[in-house]
Motif scaffolding. Sequence first.
Motif, short mmCIF file in Angstrom:
data_model
loop_
_atom_site.label_atom_id
_atom_site.label_comp_id
_atom_site.label_asym_id
_atom_site.label_seq_id
_atom_site.Cartn_x
_atom_site.Cartn_y
_atom_site.Cartn_z
N PHE A 116 42.81 33.74 33.75
CA PHE A 116 42.65 33.15 35.08
C PHE A 116 43.60 31.98 35.26
O PHE A 116 44.28 31.87 36.28
CB PHE A 116 41.19 32.70 35.27
CG PHE A 116 40.90 32.13 36.62
CD1 PHE A 116 40.46 32.95 37.65
CD2 PHE A 116 41.08 30.79 36.88
CE1 PHE A 116 40.19 32.43 38.91
CE2 PHE A 116 40.83 30.25 38.14
CZ PHE A 116 40.38 31.08 39.16
N ASN A 151 46.91 32.28 37.64
CA ASN A 151 46.94 31.39 38.80
C ASN A 151 48.35 30.82 38.96
O ASN A 151 48.89 30.77 40.07
CB ASN A 151 45.93 30.26 38.62
CG ASN A 151 45.94 29.26 39.76
OD1 ASN A 151 46.78 28.36 39.82
ND2 ASN A 151 45.00 29.40 40.67
N HIS A 152 48.95 30.43 37.84
CA HIS A 152 50.32 29.89 37.86
C HIS A 152 51.32 30.97 38.26
O HIS A 152 52.23 30.74 39.07
CB HIS A 152 50.66 29.31 36.50
CG HIS A 152 52.06 28.79 36.39
ND1 HIS A 152 52.47 27.61 36.98
CD2 HIS A 152 53.17 29.32 35.78
CE1 HIS A 152 53.76 27.42 36.73
NE2 HIS A 152 54.21 28.43 36.01
N SER A 157 50.97 31.73 41.98
CA SER A 157 51.45 30.59 42.76
C SER A 157 52.97 30.50 42.74
O SER A 157 53.61 30.30 43.78
CB SER A 157 50.83 29.31 42.21
OG SER A 157 51.28 28.19 42.94
N VAL A 199 46.92 30.90 46.32
CA VAL A 199 45.74 30.99 45.46
C VAL A 199 45.09 29.61 45.39
O VAL A 199 45.73 28.61 45.72
CB VAL A 199 46.13 31.47 44.03
CG1 VAL A 199 46.55 32.93 44.04
CG2 VAL A 199 47.23 30.60 43.44
N GLU A 250 43.89 26.01 44.23
CA GLU A 250 44.44 25.02 43.29
C GLU A 250 43.44 24.76 42.18
O GLU A 250 42.23 24.68 42.40
CB GLU A 250 44.74 23.72 44.03
CG GLU A 250 45.38 22.66 43.15
CD GLU A 250 45.73 21.39 43.90
OE1 GLU A 250 46.15 20.41 43.24
OE2 GLU A 250 45.59 21.38 45.13
N ILE A 251 43.94 24.64 40.96
CA ILE A 251 43.12 24.29 39.80
C ILE A 251 43.28 22.80 39.53
O ILE A 251 44.39 22.31 39.35
CB ILE A 251 43.52 25.11 38.57
CG1 ILE A 251 43.19 26.60 38.78
CG2 ILE A 251 42.81 24.59 37.32
CD1 ILE A 251 43.64 27.50 37.66
N LEU A 276 37.95 24.08 40.64
CA LEU A 276 38.86 24.68 41.62
C LEU A 276 38.72 24.05 42.99
O LEU A 276 37.69 23.48 43.34
CB LEU A 276 38.53 26.17 41.77
CG LEU A 276 38.77 27.10 40.59
CD1 LEU A 276 37.92 28.34 40.74
CD2 LEU A 276 40.24 27.45 40.52
N ILE A 289 41.91 35.49 45.83
CA ILE A 289 41.10 35.14 44.68
C ILE A 289 40.91 36.36 43.78
O ILE A 289 41.38 37.45 44.09
CB ILE A 289 39.73 34.57 45.11
CG1 ILE A 289 38.90 35.64 45.86
CG2 ILE A 289 39.90 33.33 45.97
CD1 ILE A 289 37.47 35.21 46.13
N TYR A 326 42.15 37.26 40.90
CA TYR A 326 43.42 37.85 40.47
C TYR A 326 43.54 37.97 38.96
O TYR A 326 44.56 38.46 38.45
CB TYR A 326 44.58 36.96 40.98
CG TYR A 326 44.32 35.50 40.69
CD1 TYR A 326 44.49 34.97 39.42
CD2 TYR A 326 43.84 34.67 41.70
CE1 TYR A 326 44.19 33.65 39.15
CE2 TYR A 326 43.55 33.35 41.44
CZ TYR A 326 43.72 32.84 40.16
OH TYR A 326 43.40 31.54 39.90
N GLN A 327 42.53 37.55 38.22
CA GLN A 327 42.65 37.45 36.76
C GLN A 327 42.69 38.81 36.06
O GLN A 327 43.00 38.88 34.87
CB GLN A 327 41.51 36.61 36.18
CG GLN A 327 40.12 37.19 36.33
CD GLN A 327 39.53 36.95 37.72
OE1 GLN A 327 39.97 36.07 38.45
NE2 GLN A 327 38.55 37.75 38.07
#
Length: 345
Positions: free
Chosen positions: A73, A77-78, A81, A87, A89-90, A102, A216, A218-219
């Motif tokens: 995840f 996310n990176h 992005s 996506v 932000e973490i 998040l 969301i 997307y992992q």
Amino acid sequence: MASLTPTLALQRKEQRIRFVETHIKQLNQADDELTISAITGDASFRLYFRVRATQSQYVLMDVPPDKGSIEAFIHLNHVFSQGGLAVPEIFAFDTELGFVLLEDLGSVHLADIIAQQGDYRYYSELLAWLPQIATLEVSKWMNTYDAPFIEQEINIFKSWLLESWLGYRCSPEVTRNWQLLVSRLSESMITQPQVVMHRDFHSRNIMYSQAGGRLIDYQDAVVGPVCYDAVSLLKDCYLKLPSQQFEQLKRESYQHLADAGLLPDMSFAQYVESFNLTGLQRHLKAAGIFARLHLRDGKPGYLPSILPTLNYIVETAEMFTEFQWLATWLQSEIIPMIEKKLTES
């Protein structure tokens, strides 16, 4: 899914509070009064909580280490992005404990907007995301959606929906036909151009806030057939598009992918065939997953999505001479059993 014992549940709650308090103080430089409340509705082992501070709001993702890892995840996310995709932000994470703090995107999904407004123009914008997803940097966290993977997923229907939920045992004839079906769908999917795919690109995984649409869940991205994400969006298990909009958007999906050079030498007719066969695999898998969510994870709320998903399968199977048996079998045997089962539950 087995729940935590009261002692372990209390320990986990204390870990959540400590994680949140530590990082909220770092972000806000203030000792805010915090509330942490559960958010329901996710079809996975992940838990989500809304965190409210005095002047800010966040979402906490909780993945107990014995259930899974947050590393994919965080990394993807990176990747998403960096690829220009919106996506959440973490703000903070702890890979050992399995917590991620998040950005709070609210609670409005594409499905909600369509249900309230009936405005299908959002789909044209989302279809423009397909080439962006497809051309993302391939990561070590992305599995290959190869033949064994495809077959394993389609057989979720047989093992969980037919055998475990309905108690159904396939006849030798159905077993033979099923094996041919699995081989045919697998062949179609692995011979398509292989690209990065989100894998769950549908109306409940696209959220809208003041910042616009965000992607969301997307992992579980993988490398697989180019049609897959278009199928996920346009033949959504939770929301069926009107026929006219569906046909128009299907052509738009082809055009976006073709313009990006992702459909070399593939005519629209060939694309439609691949689209339909990919949909058969995805919907058989999804129907099986809905039964598994009920039986294994104690989440019966997905059972009403089984029949609409099977209707997609029947519609598509009737387009192919070789799959007439599937449409007939589902309509004459399986769907009546499911309808009866649903009235009993």
